[in-house]
Motif scaffolding. Structure first.
Motif, PDB file in Angstrom:
ATOM      1  N   ARG A  63     -73.962  41.739   0.486  1.00 26.38           N
ATOM      2  CA  ARG A  63     -74.716  41.401  -0.713  1.00 26.38           C
ATOM      3  C   ARG A  63     -74.968  39.900  -0.796  1.00 26.38           C
ATOM      4  NH1 ARG A  63     -74.930  44.031  -6.115  1.00 26.38           N
ATOM      5  NH2 ARG A  63     -75.692  42.403  -7.480  1.00 26.38           N
ATOM      6  N   VAL A  64     -73.942  39.079  -0.420  1.00 27.85           N
ATOM      7  CA  VAL A  64     -74.093  37.627  -0.497  1.00 27.85           C
ATOM      8  C   VAL A  64     -75.167  37.126   0.455  1.00 27.85           C
ATOM      9  CG1 VAL A  64     -71.859  36.961  -1.444  1.00 27.85           C
ATOM     10  CG2 VAL A  64     -72.065  37.395   1.016  1.00 27.85           C
ATOM     11  N   THR A  65     -75.286  37.781   1.618  1.00 24.94           N
ATOM     12  CA  THR A  65     -76.327  37.393   2.574  1.00 24.94           C
ATOM     13  C   THR A  65     -77.703  37.602   1.959  1.00 24.94           C
ATOM     14  OG1 THR A  65     -74.899  38.138   4.348  1.00 24.94           O
ATOM     15  CG2 THR A  65     -77.196  37.741   4.905  1.00 24.94           C
ATOM     16  N   ALA A  66     -77.896  38.801   1.415  1.00 26.73           N
ATOM     17  CA  ALA A  66     -79.186  39.129   0.812  1.00 26.73           C
ATOM     18  C   ALA A  66     -79.521  38.145  -0.304  1.00 26.73           C
ATOM     19  CB  ALA A  66     -79.138  40.550   0.258  1.00 26.73           C
ATOM     20  N   GLU A  67     -78.500  37.801  -1.087  1.00 25.44           N
ATOM     21  CA  GLU A  67     -78.704  36.907  -2.216  1.00 25.44           C
ATOM     22  C   GLU A  67     -79.028  35.483  -1.765  1.00 25.44           C
ATOM     23  OE1 GLU A  67     -75.314  37.441  -4.591  1.00 25.44           O
ATOM     24  OE2 GLU A  67     -76.481  37.947  -6.371  1.00 25.44           O
TER      25      GLU A  67
ATOM     26  N   THR B 225     -84.180  38.480  -3.791  1.00 25.61           N
ATOM     27  CA  THR B 225     -84.050  39.889  -3.433  1.00 25.61           C
ATOM     28  C   THR B 225     -83.888  40.752  -4.682  1.00 25.61           C
ATOM     29  OG1 THR B 225     -83.008  41.384  -1.852  1.00 25.61           O
ATOM     30  CG2 THR B 225     -81.532  40.017  -3.165  1.00 25.61           C
ATOM     31  N   ASN B 226     -84.092  42.063  -4.520  1.00 26.18           N
ATOM     32  CA  ASN B 226     -83.856  43.037  -5.583  1.00 26.18           C
ATOM     33  C   ASN B 226     -82.668  43.892  -5.195  1.00 26.18           C
ATOM     34  OD1 ASN B 226     -86.227  42.672  -7.372  1.00 26.18           O
ATOM     35  ND2 ASN B 226     -87.343  43.201  -5.504  1.00 26.18           N
ATOM     36  N   PHE B 227     -81.767  44.094  -6.128  1.00 34.37           N
ATOM     37  CA  PHE B 227     -80.665  45.033  -5.892  1.00 34.37           C
ATOM     38  C   PHE B 227     -80.905  46.262  -6.746  1.00 34.37           C
ATOM     39  CE2 PHE B 227     -78.323  40.994  -4.973  1.00 34.37           C
ATOM     40  CZ  PHE B 227     -78.147  41.248  -3.618  1.00 34.37           C
ATOM     41  N   LEU B 228     -80.618  47.437  -6.182  1.00 39.16           N
ATOM     42  CA  LEU B 228     -80.833  48.688  -6.894  1.00 39.16           C
ATOM     43  C   LEU B 228     -79.702  49.633  -6.508  1.00 39.16           C
ATOM     44  CD1 LEU B 228     -82.921  49.964  -8.785  1.00 39.16           C
ATOM     45  CD2 LEU B 228     -84.180  50.730  -6.763  1.00 39.16           C
ATOM     46  N   ASP B 229     -78.927  50.063  -7.502  1.00 40.71           N
ATOM     47  CA  ASP B 229     -77.825  50.984  -7.215  1.00 40.71           C
ATOM     48  C   ASP B 229     -78.333  52.414  -7.136  1.00 40.71           C
ATOM     49  OD1 ASP B 229     -75.994  48.955  -7.156  1.00 40.71           O
ATOM     50  OD2 ASP B 229     -75.537  49.093  -9.309  1.00 40.71           O
ATOM     51  N   GLY B 230     -77.688  53.235  -6.307  1.00 36.48           N
ATOM     52  CA  GLY B 230     -78.097  54.625  -6.191  1.00 36.48           C
ATOM     53  C   GLY B 230     -77.039  55.438  -5.469  1.00 36.48           C
TER      54      GLY B 230
ATOM     55  N   SER C 235     -80.843  46.739  -1.175  1.00 36.27           N
ATOM     56  CA  SER C 235     -81.470  45.424  -1.310  1.00 36.27           C
ATOM     57  C   SER C 235     -82.831  45.470  -0.658  1.00 36.27           C
ATOM     58  CB  SER C 235     -80.595  44.364  -0.634  1.00 36.27           C
ATOM     59  OG  SER C 235     -81.331  43.174  -0.456  1.00 36.27           O
ATOM     60  N   PHE C 236     -83.826  44.988  -1.360  1.00 41.45           N
ATOM     61  CA  PHE C 236     -85.146  44.858  -0.742  1.00 41.45           C
ATOM     62  C   PHE C 236     -85.865  43.636  -1.306  1.00 41.45           C
ATOM     63  CE2 PHE C 236     -87.100  46.761  -4.463  1.00 41.45           C
ATOM     64  CZ  PHE C 236     -86.138  47.648  -4.918  1.00 41.45           C
ATOM     65  N   ARG C 237     -86.744  43.082  -0.492  1.00 47.81           N
ATOM     66  CA  ARG C 237     -87.391  41.808  -0.824  1.00 47.81           C
ATOM     67  C   ARG C 237     -88.578  42.015  -1.761  1.00 47.81           C
ATOM     68  NH1 ARG C 237     -83.653  38.121   0.379  1.00 47.81           N
ATOM     69  NH2 ARG C 237     -82.676  38.665   2.344  1.00 47.81           N
ATOM     70  N   PRO C 238     -88.902  41.023  -2.570  1.00 45.16           N
ATOM     71  CA  PRO C 238     -90.046  41.142  -3.499  1.00 45.16           C
ATOM     72  C   PRO C 238     -91.350  41.455  -2.785  1.00 45.16           C
ATOM     73  CG  PRO C 238     -88.770  39.176  -3.984  1.00 45.16           C
ATOM     74  CD  PRO C 238     -88.214  39.742  -2.717  1.00 45.16           C
TER      75      PRO C 238
END
Lengths: 281, 349
Positions: free
Chosen positions: B228-232, B237-242, B278-281
């Motif tokens: 998560r820290v890498t993505a941030e 980035t967008n985080f979405l729980d599922g 995680s996915f990019r804008p």
């Protein structure tokens, strides 16, 4: 905006400059003029209050003093001892200054205090203590003894200045030198010493002049064989009689080379500082 | 040229572990970047490679030989410092020749190699200047020339571009990369600038709190981060729980509040597991395309030039969406967005 700032700042600055000039003239310039006048007093006419300037001037004192071989000898002695003391202080201050300025020493405060001790002690206390010790060591009445005792009192200043300069050397420069393959000795020779040279110059100047004017210790350790200019000065001012006119001549002999030295050193120092300026970092 | 390996390098300053069991391998001629925020231990790690800092534990191997006990001046690494660390009392050519003089090469050879290095960084006319007479960019080139002239086994960079203005930084970035490829020298580069890391590196090692959290190609760490820290840290980035609804062939389907999203299941996800995507804008598209499309409302729009950055709210979840092109959508406007065809599953708090 800018203009109004200048307008507001100007009177303050002028006051400061004026105040500084007043202090400087009272402390430095007026005694200097008085000294010059004393050396030029006509011995036949004298100089007594309430006369503000001597009634007549002559070079008689100068002629009389320069005829005595003592003054030439004292001059030579002073200018022999001062460079040796300066070189010795520089050699001793480099490693100590490095240790104090760059190493994380646990007992740093204590060591600094010990280094400064000779300055804190009254000169006369130091002189009597060292004097008796020097007699036992056979160092009394020798040039070596005078050089040593002057080094003791002048080294603390040198160490302070050199340590502060060492402190100012960016760690990156030392790291870069090591990274490029500099082992300890080349690191000191090619990087550290050139970088602290301004400090060595400033400290050296201080030491040189300090040595030239040092009296108490030189007198106690050196008398009667080692006679420097301040010791000679005492001969005319101390004791029962004060021969102001001769003393004034000795003062000038001591002062003029010192002032010239100051100017030359100041010039070189400026160049040095520019060369060692750590650039746009 | 050499292969560099760090094995379980640990360095503590007081109680803080600046480097915590750092293990990295750098192949011969590879350009590896240590990327992370300030205080993450990247510079300490670099200094350990150079021998300027001694590790408490672990090994530094050059071509398989342990070198952590060698003093800095015998490491055969060359470092470019953030401050450039040019010797102020030496001219440009004396600075560049310093490492060669320390290796006691002949004066002729030094002159020749310094000349070559000056030509390589295009500073031929400036050899007799002092560092303070040079611009920041020129000083930087001198620092690079001084490092490469010794033909080090490993070239080390400690944020070498961070003191330059943006335009120059970008140009020197390209030059640095070209130079490194031409020389084929193994390189470790430290930066906190993610764009620099992505543009320069063969691989990026992302560091946080003294640990290497992830190593991969620029594409991997940006597109499919594992942490998560890498993505941030690497951009927006967008985080979405599922919840994982299906797993097959290294892929999985994740049921999110916004609908189904496909994700890379490389980390061994299990059915029913709750995961963070995680996915990019720029992966979210405005309009209805193949995949999961939802409607949302524009909360904010900021025009960034190459793209417009939108904050979009949909079903109580806010997403960042980047759209290229000139279309301007006002805050409050209802739009349809299509979620990315594939997202990354990230772990960690």
């Amino acid at each position: 905006m800018n203009r109004s700032w200048i307008m507001r700042g100007a009177p303050g600055r002028w006051m400061l400059a004026l105040g500084f000039f007043t202090v400087a003239s009272v402390v430095l310039i007026i005694p200097l003029i008085v000294g010059v006048l004393w050396s030029l007093v006509d011995p036949d006419a004298g100089w007594f209050p309430p006369a503000i300037v001597p009634p007549s001037l002559s070079l008689a004192n100068w002629r009389a003093m320069l005829a005595v071989p003592e003054i030439g000898q004292a001059f030579a002695m002073s200018f022999l001892i001062a460079p040796i003391v300066t070189a010795l202080c520089a050699a001793l201050a480099l490693p100590t200054g490095y240790a104090l300025g760059r190493r994380q020493l646990r007992a740093r405060r204590t060591i600094e205090l010990l280094v400064l001790a000779p300055i804190i002690l009254p000169g006369i206390v130091l002189a009597t203590g060292l004097g008796s010790m020097f007699i036992r060591l056979g160092l009394s009445h020798t040039v070596a003894g005078v050089v040593l005792v002057q080094t003791v009192v002048l080294l603390p200043f040198m160490i302070r200045i050199v340590a502060a300069t060492f402190e100012g050397v960016p760690q990156d420069l030392i790291d870069a030198a090591r990274n490029l393959g500099a082992s300890p000795w080349p690191l000191a020779r090619d990087v550290l010493i050139p970088l602290v040279r301004p400090g060595l110059f400033a400290g050296g100047l201080f030491t040189f002049i300090g040595s030239l004017e040092e009296f108490v210790l030189t007198f106690i350790v050196g008398m009667p064989y080692v006679q420097t200019l301040p010791v000679l000065l005492w001969a005319y001012l101390g004791g029962r009689s004060s021969i102001f006119t001769y003393a004034a001549v000795v003062t000038m002999v001591l002062l003029v080379p010192t002032i010239i030295l100051m100017f030359v050193a100041e010039r070189t120092l400026k160049q040095e500082y520019l060369a060692a300026g750590f650039g746009k970092v | 040229m050499a292969r560099l390996e760090l094995r379980d390098i640990t360095k503590r300053f007081g109680r803080v572990a600046a480097a915590d069991r750092v293990s990295v391998e750098v192949a011969d001629g590879e350009f590896l970047t240590l990327l992370g925020p300030s205080g993450c231990g990247k510079t300490t790690t670099l200094r350990i490679i150079a021998g300027l800092v001694d590790p408490d534990e672990g090994e530094v191997l050059l071509d398989g030989v342990a070198v952590q006990h060698l003093p800095a001046h015998r490491r055969q690494t060359a470092m470019v410092f953030q401050s450039y660390a040019l010797f102020p009392h030496m001219t440009v050519s004396e600075n560049i020749g310093f490492g060669l003089r320390m290796r006691a090469l002949s004066a002729d050879l030094i002159r020749q190699r310094v000349g070559e290095a000056l030509a390589l960084v295009e500073l031929e006319g400036l050899s007799d200047r002092y560092p303070r007479q040079l611009s920041g960019g020129q000083q930087q080139r001198v620092a690079v020339a001084r490092a490469i002239v010794t033909r080090p086994k490993v070239l080390l960079f400690d944020e070498p571009l961070s003191n330059l203005d943006a335009k120059l930084r970008e140009r020197l970035r390209l030059e640095l990369r070209a130079l490194q490829q031409r020389l084929g020298v193994t390189t470790v580069y430290v930066t906190h600038d993610q764009a620099e890391a992505l543009a320069l590196s063969d691989r990026v090692a992302v560091m946080f709190g003294g640990k290497v959290v992830e190593i991969g190609t620029p594409r991997q760490v940006y597109r499919t981060p594992r942490a998560r820290v890498t993505a941030e840290f690497l951009g927006v980035t967008n985080f979405l729980d599922g919840q994982v609804a299906a797993v097959a062939d290294g892929h999985c389907i994740v049921q999110t509040p916004l609908g189904m999203v496909e994700a890379d299941a490389g980390l061994g996800v299990r059915m029913g597991e709750v995961v963070t995507l995680s996915f990019r804008p720029e992966d979210v598209r405005i309009g209805r395309y193949e995949g999961t499309a939802v409607t949302g409302r524009v909360l904010h729009a900021s025009y960034l030039g190459s793209v417009t950055d939108y904050v979009v709210e949909s079903g109580g979840i806010t997403l960042r969406v980047h759209e290229a092109g000139g279309a301007a959508r006002a805050p409050g406007e209802e739009i349809t967005i299509t979620l990315p065809a594939t997202a990354a599953i990230v772990r960690g708090g």
